[in-house]
Design an enzyme around this catalytic site. Sequence first.
Site, PDB file in Angstrom:
ATOM      1  N   ASP A 295       4.797   7.597  -6.459  1.00  0.00           N
ATOM      2  CA  ASP A 295       6.224   7.872  -6.558  1.00  0.00           C
ATOM      3  C   ASP A 295       6.356   9.387  -6.770  1.00  0.00           C
ATOM      4  O   ASP A 295       5.372  10.104  -6.971  1.00  0.00           O
ATOM      5  CB  ASP A 295       6.904   7.058  -7.667  1.00  0.00           C
ATOM      6  CG  ASP A 295       8.414   6.924  -7.403  1.00  0.00           C
ATOM      7  OD1 ASP A 295       8.951   7.684  -6.573  1.00  0.00           O
ATOM      8  OD2 ASP A 295       9.071   6.059  -8.022  1.00  0.00           O
TER       9      ASP A 295
HETATM   10  C1  BGC Z   1      12.131   7.033  -6.639  1.00  0.00           C
HETATM   11  C2  BGC Z   1      11.613   6.285  -5.442  1.00  0.00           C
HETATM   12  C3  BGC Z   1      11.951   7.026  -4.179  1.00  0.00           C
HETATM   13  C4  BGC Z   1      11.382   8.428  -4.262  1.00  0.00           C
HETATM   14  C5  BGC Z   1      11.625   9.253  -3.011  1.00  0.00           C
HETATM   15  C6  BGC Z   1      11.739   8.494  -6.622  1.00  0.00           C
HETATM   16  O1  BGC Z   1      12.397   9.211  -7.596  1.00  0.00           O
HETATM   17  O2  BGC Z   1      11.655   6.411  -7.810  1.00  0.00           O
HETATM   18  O3  BGC Z   1      12.153   4.993  -5.428  1.00  0.00           O
HETATM   19  O4  BGC Z   1      11.466   6.344  -3.060  1.00  0.00           O
HETATM   20  O5  BGC Z   1      11.981   9.092  -5.361  1.00  0.00           O
HETATM   21  O6  BGC Z   1      12.929   9.597  -2.845  1.00  0.00           O
END
Ligand code: BGC
Length: 749
Positions: A295
């Site tokens: 993530d």
């Molecule tokens: C979120 C994810 C997301 C990623 C990319 C993160 O902050 O937890 O769910 O896919 O950002 O945008």
Amino acid sequence: MKPAFSASLAFLVLLTALVSLARAGGGVTPVHSAATEHSIDSILAGLTLQEKIGQLVQYTGGWSTGPAGRVINDEQRRLIKEGKAGSLLNVIGSSVTHELQKIAVEESRAKIPLLFGLDVIHGFKTTFPIPLAEAATWEADAVELSARVSATEAASAGVHWTFAPMVDIARDPRWGRIAEGSGEDPYLGSVMAAARVRGFQGRSLSDPTAIMACVKHYAAYGGAEGGRDYNTVDVSEQTLRDVYLPPFKAALDAGAGTFMASFNEINGVPSSGSRFLLTTILRDEWAFDGFVVSDWGSIGEMIPHGYAATPAHAAELAINAGLDMDMESRCYFENLQSLVDQKRVSTATLDLAVRRILRMKFRLGLFADPYHASTPEREAKTLRNAAHIEAARNVARKAIVLLKNERGILPLAKNVKTIAVIGPLAHNHRDPVGTWAGPTDTNNVVTLLDGVRAAVPASRVLFAPGCAIDGRDTAGISAAVTVARQADVVLLAVGESEDMSGEACCRSTLELPGRQGDLVRAVHATGKPVVLVLMNGRPLALSWEAANLPAILEAWFLGHETGHAIADVLFGSYAPSGRLPASFPRVTGQVPVYYNHKNTGRPSNDTVHYTSRYLDVASTPQFPFGFGLTYTSFSYADLAITSPRVKATDSVSVRITVKNTGSREGEEVVQLYVRDEVGSMTRPVKELKAYRRVRLQPGQTTSVTLSIAATDLAFTGADMRRRVEPGMFTAYVGPNAAEGLVGRFEVVE
Ligand code: BGC
């Protein structure tokens, strides 16, 4: 060194592309193609260490501003040209993705195509309901359609990969990200997870309308203590395996190409460094052959977690645990070279991660067509075309859940003289798109007021906002009361703003925010019939509203077609058919309140003191999981278990008679729950195992048979193995988790 992309390699690539085109995808994980693996061998042999590391690195192109794209800076161009980026996120639009892809495949030495990722969560330019609302359809086809449309649009704009579906089970509605998932139930969550993967990935990943799915957030992110985002998760391995993991497995079985490691720690180990999750379960047990992305920054966050000492240490832990691609933390980019030099990360481990990423680039067909057939012409024809808008309206109306309808106040007669549309969400363009609406244009939102005015002559529709969603200002309430007094019926649209749910948007109270409660009470005091129309990203606590208002419609955040969809339901051109994917508590202090809890040694009994309960509130939820009314009523009779004694290898069928006892045609969702009465580990009081939607004419009766394999009754034992234990089981068949007829059957050795 010879160029990686030689003529013979190009032939192999072509062959692979043909093979993958010929393969009818059909939603299962493709078996390794020998030709692809051979191509990857050749590419790997020609890559420098730095180029390999580049494949494992993903950068953001900055927040996207629409299909026209943003201007990419020279630093990013340089990184791509030098082979130091394998993937970019948040870059959209066919022209900008083309421009960057051209640098990768024409100007970089290795000529490996980039992978463009984006959070395509519930629509791209056509915005569908938030995922929690889509789960309320209880209709896999509707959810698949939404994902299909989203993929078609996003792919036309150069996106290859979505960070979805989000499949986190959420038992605590304070957690804002409950909006992004399918609620509290592993079975419903699994149905929805698989449907979304099928929708995103289509027939085959190499199809130009497909985008690759990324199942997230692996794992148990929804188990955050206190419903506070990013918080610690401490969960038994049995609960992990039986509650949190099933939707991930269902997504994998549907062919999902990638997984995303979650931000949280589980039992002391952050997911991004968990070999248990990323290798033991994912690779060894489940044989997943796609890749895992972190993530956003989650590898580096192992430092504040207190699990890694330095970025280098974090990179070492992550890659050795089985995490292939680093989203934005730069730990891989800055440290992998020295970690390999120091032999803290083996070349084999590094190559394996690169291989998995290249494999998915092959499956997407990017070596054959790095642009995935996206062109500005295709993009213009695809985005928000009429069929997509129609699909969004269809899915939106299916997501609406009728929670209360006293005295048949709904559906409204079209000739009702004067309708007051009141509330901060009544004519609001911003909030109905909900969280993670990506490149949406909120100007396209049809508000409730717009929808009502399109359904009945506008001259009969009055409007007053009443108050804001949040804040303390009550100045507008008296004007709203004046408007209500002039009307025959009031539609009162209240709820949350879109940024009260989603990432980092948790709430400690589930009641209506701001002064909306005052507005509701003041309008109710006029004595006019009030239909409460809720727009929100999570279950709310609405005990006063449920006790005092005659009609309540849960409309979540329904996306662009909000107003049309709600009007379709209000005026009866569509009879409500949604069911709750999560329990609604009576008061916040009751959470977590979920239907598939354990029984305890002193099961709650509101009239017996020494039982597991609160003194000041009933033990039951306000509205149970699976609940939803429609414009007719149904009765259940004659539950019969066709084979009351089954072996663990057999199946169990439960038959029931359902009758439409009302005066309108309607749909009922017949639900089968099972309880394993005695186990070597205690079992939940009920678990959803199957459901079937039936449509019945007034007075019509039908027989519904729900069958499950006895293996569906398996759970994780003390030895961490899944097993079906012989013994007695109770079956409940009914309209929701709290009601139903009961039967029993036995599983024998
Ligand atoms: C979120 C994810 C997301 C990623 C990319 C993160 O902050 O937890 O769910 O896919 O950002 O945008």
